[in-house]
Design a protein around this motif. Structure first.
Motif, short mmCIF file in Angstrom:
data_model
loop_
_atom_site.label_atom_id
_atom_site.label_comp_id
_atom_site.label_asym_id
_atom_site.label_seq_id
_atom_site.Cartn_x
_atom_site.Cartn_y
_atom_site.Cartn_z
N UNK A 88 0.83 -1.20 0.00
CA UNK A 88 0.00 0.00 0.00
C UNK A 88 0.87 1.25 0.00
N UNK A 89 1.91 1.25 0.85
CA UNK A 89 2.74 2.46 0.96
C UNK A 89 3.42 2.77 -0.36
N UNK A 92 0.74 3.99 -2.80
CA UNK A 92 0.23 5.29 -2.35
C UNK A 92 1.22 6.41 -2.66
N UNK A 93 2.49 6.15 -2.38
CA UNK A 93 3.51 7.17 -2.61
C UNK A 93 3.57 7.54 -4.08
N UNK A 96 0.27 9.36 -5.13
CA UNK A 96 0.20 10.72 -4.61
C UNK A 96 1.15 11.64 -5.39
N UNK A 114 -9.66 3.53 0.02
CA UNK A 114 -8.78 4.69 0.23
C UNK A 114 -8.32 5.28 -1.10
N UNK A 118 -9.52 8.93 -2.73
CA UNK A 118 -8.52 9.97 -3.01
C UNK A 118 -8.48 10.33 -4.49
N UNK A 120 -7.50 8.33 -6.97
CA UNK A 120 -6.31 7.77 -7.58
C UNK A 120 -6.63 6.71 -8.64
N UNK A 394 -12.24 4.65 3.84
CA UNK A 394 -11.05 5.34 3.33
C UNK A 394 -10.01 5.51 4.42
N UNK A 395 -10.41 5.24 5.67
CA UNK A 395 -9.47 5.32 6.79
C UNK A 395 -9.09 3.93 7.27
N UNK A 398 -5.94 3.34 9.38
CA UNK A 398 -5.99 3.77 10.79
C UNK A 398 -6.76 2.77 11.64
N UNK A 401 -4.54 -0.39 12.05
CA UNK A 401 -3.40 -0.22 12.95
C UNK A 401 -3.87 -0.06 14.39
N UNK A 435 -1.22 7.64 16.36
CA UNK A 435 -1.32 6.21 16.09
C UNK A 435 0.08 5.66 15.96
#
Lengths: 435, 323
Positions: A88-89, A92-93, A96, A114, A118, A120, A394-395, A398, A401, A435
């Protein structure tokens, strides 16, 4: 000094020219490399073949679909990291930053919301939508839908099964032809002095378990999918949440999850099962292919029930294919996605990679039946009908985690944990807590 | 730079009129040299400013917003709210304490061990180069690799720690002890791997300091009848103060930023999250750019405070040559 200057200037010019030339070449290489044929990039998650196209994984599908396109496009694969969170990271990077190379992406279903929220993901062409929904298991279509619209293509649809050794289950007096409960499983593990392979490390896989337990008791972690952060309502602080906490805590305190239960992910729990320290295991269908040696005693059944009188809610996983909104070739990318997810590709991928297809017809394909013998293919199909996805929000990151942190270590989980986790996650979503 | 800017006797010899009062007037040559200095160093200086100051300023600016990368429309100015939330959050203080414990424990042990190794290396003459190379090996290993080695060594399934401890305690230590199952046992392994990894660095810096100590002073103290401890405490230590401070300061700042080891070993489970992990979690995982920037700025300020305290506490002027 005087004489040296022109030579130096000449060197500088040569250097600049070389750089300019190489930049120019690089620009050419990234797009249409071979005479009008477009190059699409597919960010794949690791599977049986990774980037090797000879092993039957996503790289193989990329190669076959490139060949089948008749020269319209060429798919190059880029391998994503191992864990869902790291995948995901990276996606996402890049998204974005507006990376134009995001043509096709293998996305874990929990992150579709998510990315879609956004903006995307490129819109799914209306002409292809019926094809993407055709013959699909419902959970895969649900996971590709956000706010009533199909935003991604269902690719494979995973679900967890209860794996067990027939001899041990028989010794413990469990009738595996009927649904079993976690409590029965705990009792059986105790009498046979065996462990239960579960995933309870601080990572996404732990949420898979928590969600299945809560949903199996008829509860919901997230009450209102799609709501804004401050309006989010959670259902953890409920009898279902406490049922889930009770099962996790019982397994941890009795030491049935193994000595390092709080560090166990899929691989560790599979190793416990393979090494016969555990004779029961909840895990994805790749388990059967990953086990070596004599598998005659190994069988699979539907995920255990949280409470005796309610059907279990097996975890839903898998992969959806998304097309980046900044992609230069969204139309071609969706055509490629259609090829990658057609019936032939789906059956072939399931048989060779061990990852279940989202198309129902695949489960009666001869190659698939050979790869998943003893009725396992039918069990996967049945489990998928019953499967419940993790919260769509979309969260989600969070929520996930927050859950992981409050439920770790599993030995410290009590009847108060669901309530404290609920408060914590809501505080985080409001921006009142870190978090 | 300063030698160019100020007129030296050599530079004034070229018939420049001597200034009457106040700032000495620069000679043409000195001016020329200064300009040349700026022309040579200027571009590098500007690039340095761009690459260091700009991100810091941008982070401070972003820290005043509630800004989620995946929800840019909801971006709003919240002034210092992110700082208030961070500093009043128990998770921040938990991470602060975790980091603090790691810093103090590793620093104290590394200082003692590093000093012992440095003194040994200073005295031993024959295999000196070999010894220094051997001592440096752990430091040469990439942190993430050493973190995995320690993780595997202490794990229940792949590890050998438990087998050794079990054997040495004649079966008293449980074979299936889960080092990464609790906060303090996890921190023990994390600290041990940090100590193993960075003690060589510490000892090398201290060795450089030891080499500066004048042997004659030690001899004199010996003649005066000072004991070994007195010579160490009153002669050696004060004379290597600059090196000592550099070693302690570098190592402290290094430890304050600790990320790789706990990330690899526990991922922050069981309250082992450090401040750097918290910053990365907010910025990279949650894409809460505002909150992450606020935490990064707080970490930056902590580092500044530590540096200022050390420089003052040791009363060493590093720019002036140390003594």
């Amino acid at each position: 000094m005087q004489k040296a200057a022109p030579r130096r200037r000449g060197t500088a010019l040569a250097l600049a020219a070389t750089m300019a030339a190489s930049l120019g070449l690089a620009a050419c290489g990234s797009d249409d490399s071979a005479g009008g044929k477009k190059t699409l990039t597919w960010y794949i998650n690791p599977d049986v073949g990774n980037a090797d196209a000879s092993k039957g994984g996503q790289a193989t599908l990329a190669k076959e679909c490139s060949a089948a396109s008749g020269g319209k496009y060429q798919i190059n694969v880029q391998l994503l990291p191992n864990s869902a969170s790291d995948q995901r990271i990276q996606l996402l990077r890049r998204l974005a930053a507006g990376d134009p190379s995001m043509d096709l992406m293998s996305i874990d279903p929990v992150f579709v919301a998510e990315f879609a929220q956004a903006g995307y993901l490129a819109p799914v062409p209306a002409s292809l939508e019926p094809q993407f929904k055709e013959d699909r298991v419902q959970s895969a279509v649900d996971a590709s839908t956000w706010k009533g619209k199909l935003v991604a293509v269902p690719f494979w649809s995973n679900t967890q099964l209860l794996w067990y050794r027939k001899s041990v289950a028989a010794k413990a007096g469990l009738d595996m032809t009927k649904p079993v409960t976690w409590d029965q499983l705990i009792a059986a593990a105790k009498t046979t002095k065996s462990d239960i392979g579960v995933q309870a490390a601080l990572y996404e896989g732990y949420v898979v378990w928590i969600n299945a337990l809560v949903a199996g008791a008829g509860g919901k972690i997230l009450e209102n999918p799609g709501a804004e952060g401050t309006d989010t309502k959670l259902g953890l602080d409920s009898p279902a949440g406490r049922d889930a906490a009770r099962i996790i805590s019982t397994i941890a305190k009795a030491g049935l999850g193994g000595p390092a239960m709080g560090g166990n992910q899929e691989t560790e729990s599979l190793d416990m099962f393979a090494g016969k320290k555990a004779n029961f295991l909840v895990n994805w269908p790749y388990t059967y292919g990953a086990l070596t040696g004599d598998k005659a005693d190994v069988a699979a059944t539907i995920y255990p029930r949280t409470v005796a009188d309610k059907d279990s809610a097996p975890p839903y996983g898998g992969i959806q294919i998304g097309v980046g909104s900044k992609s230069k070739n969204p139309t071609l990318a969706y055509q490629a996605a259609a090829c990658v997810t057609n019936q032939k590709s789906q059956a072939e991928y399931m048989a060779k990679s061990g990852n279940p297809a989202s198309r129902k017809a695949s489960y009666t394909d001869p190659a698939v039946l050979k790869a998943f013998p003893n009725g396992i293919a039918a069990t996967i199909s049945k489990s998928l009908d019953q499967a419940v996805p993790r919260p769509q929000s979309q969260y989600y990151g969070d929520i996930s985690t927050g859950l992981q942190q409050r439920f770790s270590p599993p030995g410290a989980v009590t009847q108060q944990t669901p309530k404290s986790a609920q408060k914590f996650i809501l505080d985080v979503l409001k921006g009142d807590a870190l978090l | 730079m300063s030698t160019i800017a100020e007129p030296t006797p050599e530079s004034t010899e070229t018939s420049a009129p001597l200034p009457k009062a106040g700032r000495p007037k620069l000679t043409d040559r000195a001016k020329g040299e200064r300009n040349l200095g700026w022309r040579l160093a200027g571009p590098a200086f500007i690039i340095m400013l761009l690459v260091t100051l700009y991100p810091i300023a941008y982070a401070i600016y972003l820290s005043l917003f509630s800004y989620r990368l995946t929800d840019p429309d909801a971006r709003r100015f919240v002034f210092l709210q992110n700082y208030v939330t961070s500093l009043t959050d128990p998770l921040f203080w938990q991470a602060f304490i975790t980091t603090f414990v790691i810093v103090v424990v590793t620093l104290v042990i590394e200082l003692v061990l590093g000093m012992a190794i440095a003194m040994l290396m200073n005295k031993i003459v024959i295999p000196r180069r070999t010894l220094r190379t051997i001592v440096l090996i752990p430091y040469a290993i990439i942190t993430v690799v050493s973190a995995f080695s320690w993780l595997f060594a202490a794990s229940v399934d792949t590890g050998f720690f438990n087998h050794w401890l079990h054997a040495f305690t004649f079966g008293g230590f449980p074979l299936d002890y889960d080092w990464f199952g609790g906060r303090w046992s996890s921190l023990t392994i994390i600290s041990l791997s940090e100590i193993w990894k960075t003690t060589p660095f510490m000892s090398l810096l201290l060795l450089a300091g030891l080499a500066q100590v004048d042997g004659a002073m030690e001899e004199a103290a010996k003649v005066d009848g000072a004991t070994w401890w007195q010579r160490f405490y009153k002669v050696i230590l004060p004379n290597m103060k600059a090196a000592l401070m550099v070693a302690v300061l570098f190592r402290t700042l290094d430890a304050v930023r600790i990320y790789d080891n706990p990330q690899v070993m526990t991922g922050g489970a069981n309250k082992t999250m450090t401040l750097s992990m918290l910053v990365s979690n907010e910025t990279i995982n949650r894409v809460e750019i505002g909150m992450g920037s606020a935490l990064a700025v707080i970490l930056f300020i902590i580092v500044l405070i530590i540096a200022a305290l050390f420089v003052r506490g040791f009363k060493v002027d590093l720019t002036g040559g140390g003594k």
